[in-house]
Write a protein that holds these residues in place. Structure first.
Motif, short mmCIF file in Angstrom:
data_model
loop_
_atom_site.label_atom_id
_atom_site.label_comp_id
_atom_site.label_asym_id
_atom_site.label_seq_id
_atom_site.Cartn_x
_atom_site.Cartn_y
_atom_site.Cartn_z
N ARG A 53 -15.22 0.51 -0.91
CA ARG A 53 -13.80 0.38 -1.23
C ARG A 53 -13.47 -1.06 -1.62
O ARG A 53 -12.72 -1.31 -2.56
N MET B 44 -3.85 4.50 7.35
CA MET B 44 -3.68 3.35 6.48
C MET B 44 -3.07 2.16 7.22
O MET B 44 -3.43 1.01 6.95
N ASP C 3 -7.60 9.03 -2.73
CA ASP C 3 -7.28 8.80 -1.32
C ASP C 3 -8.39 9.23 -0.34
O ASP C 3 -8.23 9.09 0.86
N MET D 267 -1.50 10.50 5.78
CA MET D 267 -2.52 9.45 5.88
C MET D 267 -1.94 8.12 6.38
O MET D 267 -2.67 7.14 6.51
N LEU E 168 0.86 -1.18 0.00
CA LEU E 168 0.00 0.00 0.00
C LEU E 168 0.90 1.23 0.00
O LEU E 168 1.96 1.22 0.64
N SER F 193 -9.05 6.29 1.72
CA SER F 193 -8.09 5.85 2.74
C SER F 193 -8.61 6.10 4.16
O SER F 193 -8.00 5.69 5.12
N CYS G 274 0.66 5.66 0.36
CA CYS G 274 -0.19 6.80 0.69
C CYS G 274 0.68 8.00 1.07
O CYS G 274 1.90 7.88 1.19
N TYR H 189 -2.82 5.18 -2.99
CA TYR H 189 -3.89 6.15 -2.69
C TYR H 189 -3.37 7.54 -3.06
O TYR H 189 -2.45 8.05 -2.43
#
Length: 200
Positions: free
Chosen positions: A197, A127, A181, A123, A117, A184, A119, A162
């Motif tokens: 999602r 996450m 995002d 964030m 992942l 997120s 981001c 994201y």
């Protein structure tokens, strides 16, 4: 090519090639039955992560001899990322991202495939709280679709990135799937939000 500067001054760049905008990045034929293999060599800031449809094959801090025509020099603050060639894909599925992204790596591979992942730093804590659930959904999706189609996933990795101010909900760019995002979820999401999602 989109760029975004967060309130903390960090920068993010990403492409969104569908349906026609890819022609603004590289020469391409926007016809899904005409496919190509893509490779990428990218010069970016040393502090940045770089993401492509395939995994990295290495990073240089000097211009390699065979790339001297493409890259005149590399500043002390820059580096050159090299990536593997993709399998044949439709040209609009080419994607490249770079910037101050943060990475979360799934501790357990699916076969030989690593799940990650990405981001913004702002964030990251949110996450990290959701990572196990996202990786579990991803793993179950892989198991289901490989069984359903009788065909193994053809890429070497699977990233979910994201992106700030993304123009759509998500884009199924192979091996580097991009999400808006807003998905997120900085705050604990509702059941409906999590379902939306997961479906994407």
């Amino acid at each position: 090519i989109y760029s975004f500067t967060d309130t903390d001054g960090l920068h993010f760049i990403y492409t969104l090639s569908e349906p026609y905008h890819g022609n603004k990045i590289i020469p391409m034929i926007d016809q899904p039955d005409l496919k190509a293999k893509f490779g990428l060599t990218l010069q970016v800031d040393k502090q940045w992560l770089a993401i492509f449809n395939e995994k990295s094959t290495g990073i240089d801090i000097k211009v390699p001899e065979n790339f001297s025509a493409a890259f005149s020099s590399v500043a002390d603050s820059e580096q050159i990322h090299h990536f593997e060639y993709t399998p044949n894909i439709s040209t609009y599925l080419f994607v490249v991202l770079a910037g101050d992204f943060r990475e979360i790596i799934c501790a357990e591979k699916y076969k030989d495939i690593t799940f990650k992942l990405y981001c913004r730093p702002s964030m990251l804590k949110a996450m990290q709280r959701q990572a196990d659930e996202l990786f579990d959904i991803t793993r179950k999706g892989f198991e289901f679709y490989e069984d359903f189609f009788g065909y193994a996933y053809p890429f070497s990795k699977y990233d979910q990135i994201y992106c700030p101010e993304y123009n759509t909900g998500a884009m199924e760019t192979p091996a580097a799937v991009t999400f808006n995002d807003r998905l997120s979820f900085r705050d604990p999401p509702s059941g409906e939000g999590k379902l939306t999602r997961a479906k994407i």
